[in-house]
Design an enzyme around this catalytic site. Structure first.
Site, short mmCIF file in Angstrom:
data_model
loop_
_atom_site.label_atom_id
_atom_site.label_comp_id
_atom_site.label_asym_id
_atom_site.label_seq_id
_atom_site.Cartn_x
_atom_site.Cartn_y
_atom_site.Cartn_z
N ASP A 165 0.77 -1.24 0.00
CA ASP A 165 0.00 0.00 0.00
C ASP A 165 0.81 1.31 0.00
OD1 ASP A 165 -1.65 -2.13 0.44
OD2 ASP A 165 -2.83 -1.20 2.03
N GLU A 208 -0.23 -9.97 11.52
CA GLU A 208 -0.18 -9.52 10.13
C GLU A 208 1.25 -9.19 9.71
OE1 GLU A 208 -2.31 -5.88 9.42
OE2 GLU A 208 -2.66 -6.37 7.32
C1 6A9 Z 1 -9.90 -2.18 4.90
C2 6A9 Z 1 -10.96 -1.89 7.06
C3 6A9 Z 1 -12.06 -3.51 10.10
C4 6A9 Z 1 -3.58 -4.93 3.35
O1 6A9 Z 1 -4.49 -8.99 3.67
C5 6A9 Z 1 -5.34 -8.23 2.90
C6 6A9 Z 1 -4.67 -6.93 2.47
C7 6A9 Z 1 -3.41 -7.23 1.65
O2 6A9 Z 1 -3.78 -7.80 0.43
C8 6A9 Z 1 -2.60 -5.99 1.37
O3 6A9 Z 1 -1.41 -6.33 0.73
N1 6A9 Z 1 -4.36 -6.12 3.65
C9 6A9 Z 1 -2.29 -5.27 2.66
O4 6A9 Z 1 -1.55 -4.11 2.40
C10 6A9 Z 1 -5.57 -5.78 4.43
C11 6A9 Z 1 -6.50 -4.90 3.63
C12 6A9 Z 1 -7.74 -4.50 4.32
C13 6A9 Z 1 -8.50 -3.54 3.45
C14 6A9 Z 1 -9.87 -3.28 3.92
C15 6A9 Z 1 -11.17 -2.21 5.62
C16 6A9 Z 1 -11.65 -2.90 7.88
O5 6A9 Z 1 -11.49 -2.58 9.23
#
Ligand code: 6A9
Length: 810
Positions: free
Chosen positions: A582, A780
């Site tokens: 991100d 994470e």
């Molecule tokens: C936000 C907020 C309860 C961010 O693991 C999933 C993703 C990855 O693919 C990505 O590389 N995560 C990483 O930078 C989490 C993304 C969550 C986005 C949704 C909503 C919810 O709060």
């Protein structure tokens, strides 16, 4: 099978038990599963409008308890809770056991589940954590379905008494069901559920006034059965209010355990039924679901089936991961087992519409996540719309915070699921491929249906058809092709069908995993058919990437040997969410001439995978085309992205005077050509890359490789998400590249690669395990300086890869 016709489903249900009795074919995922990972415990069939089962509970020691229900995974947690929930074992198909420590309510809960082709049994039990303190729980069971559900009461007296008497104390048969309900389902046919005390259970009512244990009940007609406990919560609040209205605030309230009961009303045509009971101390109840074709279970069969499945699970764990053979301690084996199981138990089936905005389709990038791109000239009018309904079988990154499908996480999940159960991983892959639209696009985040949407803030719900995400699904596929090759010379562990007595042998129709060798590994024709079937959609997807993410290479003044150059669409000044990393630093000013190193590398890796599939399916002309693309990518890594000054690979961009320049931030970005194995083992670049990786001032830590150098001005700045912290998937890619290529193949860096491999592997295993022992979770990401787990947990998506790293499966 997104839309099975009733007839097809019926045939499937009739044939499934036969196929299972025949043994040894894994085939597609089971119809029923713990496919609602967004809940602490929820079951459904992999059908669009399945009957749904879920559980909730809360404390009964005070009147506030019911305001802290546990229903959605992660809900109702107090700060002092540890080890909140995990699958201790789960075979991905037919059985498992989840544990939960609810410290606030002084209860250790256990959810055991045994699947059948057309039914299941569940045992829910609890024990006080501290026996010197009270433990009073209200347990809720919810059944929801598209059609009305009939409750069967043994007698009118029972109904009037507000429930049903318990089975005789000490009863060890399930003949005396406490509760029964039945319904009809278009695809499943007639089904029924029974609730019984578990054999040998000595359940005690929470309410001291209560002579016989009594279940409260409530039924309503709703199209929100997936949200059962929220609806129940409203009914409860109403009954508490009614009591207050009747008794006034002045009166002495009865103990909460007698007040917090369901209103014992069932609306006409109710299709959501909730049952509730208060328990004091330890308790255990069994729930059985059966439909046409399933063998009815009882408590004794459930006990025996669970024990046999557990044994088969342990055996399969060693057969597929081989951790004992590698000398890992019991504790580390249990760690890897819990992670693998929690990944498998995190598999969900989601169905429904999502929200897509097609108005940005042609001209624009938008500033999702922090401001618009500077070169946007007009404000596009947002036009988010609900799409048609779709289904998806997918693993999930984090049941607490992100319980839904994420495209690039899934490739990593598939690497692990495929090692455990090849065919299950391909069924999931197939389900994703099915979502690729005719243009070749698939949304990065899959938020299908209201149940999934409930967990996502509105500003994150919309998906855009120009936005990509790293194409990792191909990893699930190339690992399959590797296994296929291994199967041909008989070295794949999945080919070994031996084993102890299994759930299946004992109970005939149980869909236990034991004895299920992979159909798609054993049968060369089936394998070829599968690859052929998915090939054309994959090609559309591949061409979509090349077309929509193409970079403007003509702005680059150096002679590039090919036209391979790419730019992620959908970036803002600070974020490129589409890249998956991100807030990793990019060019400070977004520019349409920007070229992204990671995306070029991903396209190279995608091209190489496509070549392998094309070769396996006899698409020779295409294979040559992919090989040509790959060659062009590798050339342009040098021509566009290598900086002689910085001695590293970098993004590239164009400034306001139309001058091109490199955007160099030491970190995961600089490693991409190595991470994806695009460099030859004799490449001169490897030495510089290893220098960077192994320098403690930059990327090297005792806990894994950092995302960004400690020397970079952006280190730890801003959102600080991908600006230093250690992420498992990228470390896995590094180990994969080392293990499969640079440590294995002859080259000037081979010895160094071998050392790097074993040090990095040790560091990752030791730190994640240490943090797991310290906090009860995998996380994470891990802190760049301290190695402490941080941000979301339990993150049993790609952080679970540490189990594969232990097993050295890449
Ligand atoms: C936000 C907020 C309860 C961010 O693991 C999933 C993703 C990855 O693919 C990505 O590389 N995560 C990483 O930078 C989490 C993304 C969550 C986005 C949704 C909503 C919810 O709060």
């Amino acid at each position: 099978m997104p839309h099975p016709t009733p007839l097809a489903a019926l045939l499937l249900l009739l044939l499934l038990p036969l196929a299972l009795l025949g043994g040894v074919r894994a085939g597609p995922a089971a119809l029923w599963g713990t496919y609602r990972p967004n809940l602490y415990f929820g079951l459904r069939a992999r059908l669009p409008h399945s009957p749904l089962f879920s559980v909730a509970w809360h404390g009964l020691t005070d009147f506030g308890g019911h305001q802290r229900p546990r229903f959605d995974a992660g809900s109702g947690l107090g700060t002092d809770e540890e080890r909140v929930f995990a699958w201790r074992w789960h075979d991905g198909r037919a059985a498992g056991e989840q544990v939960m420590r609810d410290v606030v309510n002084n209860a250790a809960l256990r959810f055991q589940w045994l699947g059948q082709p057309a039914g299941w049994g569940v045992r829910i039990s609890a024990e006080p954590i501290d026996t010197s303190k009270p433990s009073l729980l209200a347990l809720y069971l919810h059944f929801a379905a598209p059609q009305a559900i009939e409750t069967v009461f043994d007698s009118d007296d029972a109904y009037d008494a507000g429930g049903l008497p318990a089975a005789p104390a000490g009863s060890d048969t399930a003949a005396e069901a406490l509760l029964r309900a039945t319904s009809e389902h278009a695809e499943i046919g007639e089904w029924s559920v029974r609730v019984a005390e578990s054999p040998q259970a000595k359940n005690v009512p929470a309410d001291p006034e209560e002579e016989e244990p009594v279940w409260g009940f409530w039924g309503t007609k709703t199209d929100q059965g997936w949200n059962a406990h929220e609806l129940v919560g409203r009914a409860l609040t109403d009954s508490v209010r009614a009591w207050l209205a009747e008794n006034g605030k002045g009166g002495t309230p009865p103990p909460p355990a007698s007040l917090l009961v369901l209103p014992n009303e069932i609306a006409a045509g109710a299709n959501l039924l909730a049952f509730s009971r208060g328990f004091k101390g330890a308790f255990s109840v069994d729930i059985f679901f059966s439909s046409n074709g399933s063998q009815p279970l009882d408590g004794a069969a459930l006990t025996a089936g669970l024990a046999a499945s557990r044994e088969a699970y342990d055996e399969r764990l060693e057969r597929t991961l081989g951790l004992r053979a590698k000398g890992f301690s019991d504790k580390l084996v249990a760690f890897a087992s819990e992670l693998t199981s929690s990944l498998l138990g995190g598999i969900g089936y989601f169905y429904g519409s999502s929200i897509v905005d097609r108005s940005f389709r042609h001209a624009y990038d938008t500033g999702s996540g922090g401001g618009k791109m500077d070169f946007d000239e007009e404000d596009p009018q947002p036009d988010p719309r609900l799409t048609e309904e779709r289904g998806l079988l997918t693993a999930t990154p984090c049941r607490d915070t992100f319980p839904r499908g994420f495209y690039w996480d899934e490739g990593f999940h598939l690497a692990q699921i495929g090692t455990w159960d090849n065919d299950l991983s391909l069924d999931i892959l197939d389900s994703w491929i099915d979502l690729i639209d005719d243009d070749g696009w698939v949304a990065r985040e899959q938020i299908l249906g209201e149940e999934a949407r409930k967990r996502v803030p509105q500003e994150f719900q919309t998906q855009y058809p120009l936005y990509a995400n790293p194409p990792t699904l191909i990893m699930g596929l190339t690992m399959y092709i590797d296994r296929l090759n291994a199967a041909q010379d008989g070295t794949a562990p999945e080919m070994d069908i031996g084993g102890a007595a299994s759930g299946q042998q004992v109970f005939g129709a149980l869909a236990g995993i034991e004895g299920h060798a992979s159909e798609l590994l054993r049968d060369a024709d089936a394998a070829r058919d599968f690859l052929k079937r998915i090939y054309s959609r994959l090609r559309t997807h591949y061409l979509w990437f090349r077309r929509t993410q193409a970079g403007e290479i003509d702005q680059w003044d150096r002679a590039a040997r090919s036209n391979e150059a790419y730019r992620w669409r959908g970036r803002s000044k600070t974020h490129v969410l589409t890249s998956g990393m991100d807030d990793y630093p990019r060019a400070p000013v977004p520019h349409s001439g920007e070229l992204h190193l990671d995306l070029l590398s991903w396209i190279g890796s995608f091209a190489d995978a496509m070549r392998r599939i094309a070769e396996a399916t006899g698409e020779e002309a295409h294979a040559a085309e992919y090989a040509e693309h790959y060659k062009g990518v590798v050339q342009n890594l040098e021509d566009l992205h290598w900086s002689d000054d910085e001695q590293m690979y970098c993004d590239a961009s164009v400034d306001e005077f139309d001058q091109t320049f490199h955007v160099c931030h030491k970190g995961y970005m600089s490693l991409f050509p190595f991470l994806l194995g695009l460099l030859e083992p004799d490449s001169e670049r490897l030495a510089a890359i290893f220098d960077l990786v192994q320098d403690p001032q930059h990327l090297w830590s005792d806990f894994g490789v950092r995302s960004l150098s400690m020397q970079d001005p952006n280190f730890g700045q801003g959102e600080d998400y991908w600006r230093g912290a250690i992420w498992m998937p990228m470390n896995y890619l590094a180990l994969q590249a080392l293990h499969k290529k640079y440590a294995r193949e002859h080259g000037p860096q081979q010895e160094r690669a071998q050392q790097l491999y074993s040090q990095l592997r040790d560091n990752l295993i030791n730190n994640t395990f240490k943090e797991y022992e310290r906090t009860g979770y995998v996380w994470e990401q891990y802190n760049a300086r301290t190695g402490h787990g941080q941000r979301n947990k339990p993150f049993t998506g790609w952080t679970s890869l540490v189990a594969l790293i232990m097993a050295e499966k890449y």
